[in-house]
Design a protein around this motif. Structure first.
Motif, PDB file in Angstrom:
ATOM      1  N   GLN A 108      15.093  -1.834  10.084  1.00 21.23           N
ATOM      2  CA  GLN A 108      15.709  -1.849   8.767  1.00 21.23           C
ATOM      3  C   GLN A 108      15.543  -3.230   8.112  1.00 21.23           C
ATOM      4  OE1 GLN A 108      19.495  -0.003   8.737  1.00 21.23           O
ATOM      5  NE2 GLN A 108      19.773  -0.216   6.540  1.00 21.23           N
ATOM      6  N   ARG A 109      15.717  -4.288   8.887  1.00 20.86           N
ATOM      7  CA  ARG A 109      15.567  -5.647   8.344  1.00 20.86           C
ATOM      8  C   ARG A 109      14.136  -5.910   7.897  1.00 20.86           C
ATOM      9  NH1 ARG A 109      19.663  -9.551  10.438  1.00 20.86           N
ATOM     10  NH2 ARG A 109      18.027 -11.113  10.659  1.00 20.86           N
ATOM     11  N   GLN A 110      13.169  -5.271   8.572  1.00 21.85           N
ATOM     12  CA  GLN A 110      11.762  -5.448   8.219  1.00 21.85           C
ATOM     13  C   GLN A 110      11.296  -4.471   7.152  1.00 21.85           C
ATOM     14  OE1 GLN A 110       9.858  -5.056  12.060  1.00 21.85           O
ATOM     15  NE2 GLN A 110      10.049  -7.233  12.506  1.00 21.85           N
ATOM     16  N   GLY A 111      12.205  -3.616   6.696  1.00 20.06           N
ATOM     17  CA  GLY A 111      11.858  -2.659   5.661  1.00 20.06           C
ATOM     18  C   GLY A 111      11.070  -1.465   6.154  1.00 20.06           C
ATOM     19  N   LYS A 112      11.037  -1.268   7.476  1.00 18.47           N
ATOM     20  CA  LYS A 112      10.311  -0.129   8.054  1.00 18.47           C
ATOM     21  C   LYS A 112      11.286   1.033   8.229  1.00 18.47           C
ATOM     22  CE  LYS A 112       7.246  -3.263  10.589  1.00 18.47           C
ATOM     23  NZ  LYS A 112       6.854  -3.759  11.930  1.00 18.47           N
TER      24      LYS A 112
END
Length: 355
Positions: A58-62
């Motif tokens: 989630q933090r990496q936008g995946k």
């Protein structure tokens, strides 16, 4: 506290090696890291290692497995799966081969743990929402299945949506089964014992193939359905409970529905795509696996119940600390690996009792 943040940053920079390091940590450490990484969902029984992975994603936008840019989704999924595997599980005989079918030639990969010995064979249809995935993304899962169940596994690289319709894809999967049955001697298949198996979309294809061939001489003798998707029409309680914060989300379901079903003008309750509405009267005995933290959980459980009601022999097992896709985490997560090994062994016992 500083050490925890250092570890969190390290985990975000790499996948396979750092994940294996995290996997060795006590659960209480994993739980704390998940909080620091920002995992906010109240899924207490979900394994904390998976909470860390989900928070990092989630933090990496995946967020999504499948997007409208399906070509890019395929590349990203292949890259992600490749990054997880350090050393493949050794299998004595692995070969790539081509199946010359009527519709087209399909690539396949055969795993044989005891070359020269006749063994039953499992045809494996990989998951990936009918849109992503290939022989390589599920190579490690197939290796573990072959080794743990002491069976041959033949993984099928079936054509994908949206370029191909459900009718075409299912037709190829059925033709593969028929071809394998006809070449049982060439493949050293013991007693023409052929089962079908698959995860998610592959579980769907396995179920549909069993329905399509239930009156054929080459019908499978068993089916292994791993967190299968079986109903595109209805949304169940698990869908709303786990539509975010786990591996598969509601956006993935919407995109897959569009690319696999709607775009090809197939009704959502057509048994071709939703085997829950199909003829279950004489399909193969089924071993059905669901994950507790999976929006597909309820439909998989309901399908197992419907099979039982139709008089089909069923073994149902719910994996209580896992999410969707856990068989793909086996290279980095010992708990997921053990669940998959246990499933493979239990399925072989289930299959053997049917003789």
């Amino acid at each position: 506290m500083g050490n925890f943040f250092d570890i969190a940053q390290f985990l975000e920079k790499s996948q396979g090696s750092s994940a294996r390091t995290l996997d060795k940590a006590p659960k209480v450490i994993q739980q704390r890291l998940a909080q620091i990484l920002g995992y906010q969902h109240d899924f207490k029984a979900l394994h904390p290692f998976l909470k860390c992975l989900l928070a990092i994603q989630q933090r990496q936008g995946k967020i999504n497995l499948v997007t409208e840019d399906y070509a890019k989704s395929r590349v990203l999924f292949q890259r992600q799966m490749r990054s997880l595997v350090a050393k493949p599980t050794p299998i004595k005989w692995v070969e790539d081969l081509d199946l010359p079918l009527k519709r087209q030639t399909l690539h396949a990969r055969r795993y044989h743990p005891n070359p020269g010995k006749k063994l039953p064979l499992i045809i494996f249809y990989h998951g990936g929402g009918f849109v992503v995935g290939d022989l390589n993304t599920h190579d490690e899962a197939c290796r573990l299945l072959a080794k743990s169940a002491n069976v041959q596994v033949l993984s099928i690289d079936y054509p994908l949506a949206p370029e191909h319709s459900p009718e075409y894809i299912v037709g190829c999967c059925v033709e593969a089964l028929e071809w394998i049955y006809q070449h049982d001697k060439q493949l050293d298949i013991a007693g023409k014992r052929i089962a079908v198996a698959g995860d998610s979309a592959g579980g769907n294809l396995s179920a549909v193939v069993c329905q399509k061939t239930q009156h054929a001489i080459y019908a499978p003798t068993a089916q292994l359905l791993i967190y299968p998707t079986v109903d595109f029409k209805n949304r169940y309680a698990s869908y709303y409970k786990f539509r975010e914060g786990v591996i598969l989300n509601d956006n993935d379901i919407d995109t897959v529905t569009e690319l696999y079903v709607t775009r090809h003008n197939v009704a959502l309750d057509d048994a071709l795509v939703s085997p829950l509405y199909g003829d279950l009267s004489k399909v193969a005995p089924a071993y059905v696996i669901t994950s507790s933290f999976d929006l597909l959980h309820d439909e998989g459980e309901i399908y197992a119940q419907k099979l039982k009601q139709a008089g089909i022999q069923v073994q149902y097992n719910e994996i209580t600390d896992m999410t969707h896709g856990f068989i793909n985490f086996t290279p980095i997560h010992k708990a997921a690996k053990q669940h998959w090994i246990n499933t493979a062994r239990d399925f072989r016992k289930f299959w053997d009792k049917l003789k």
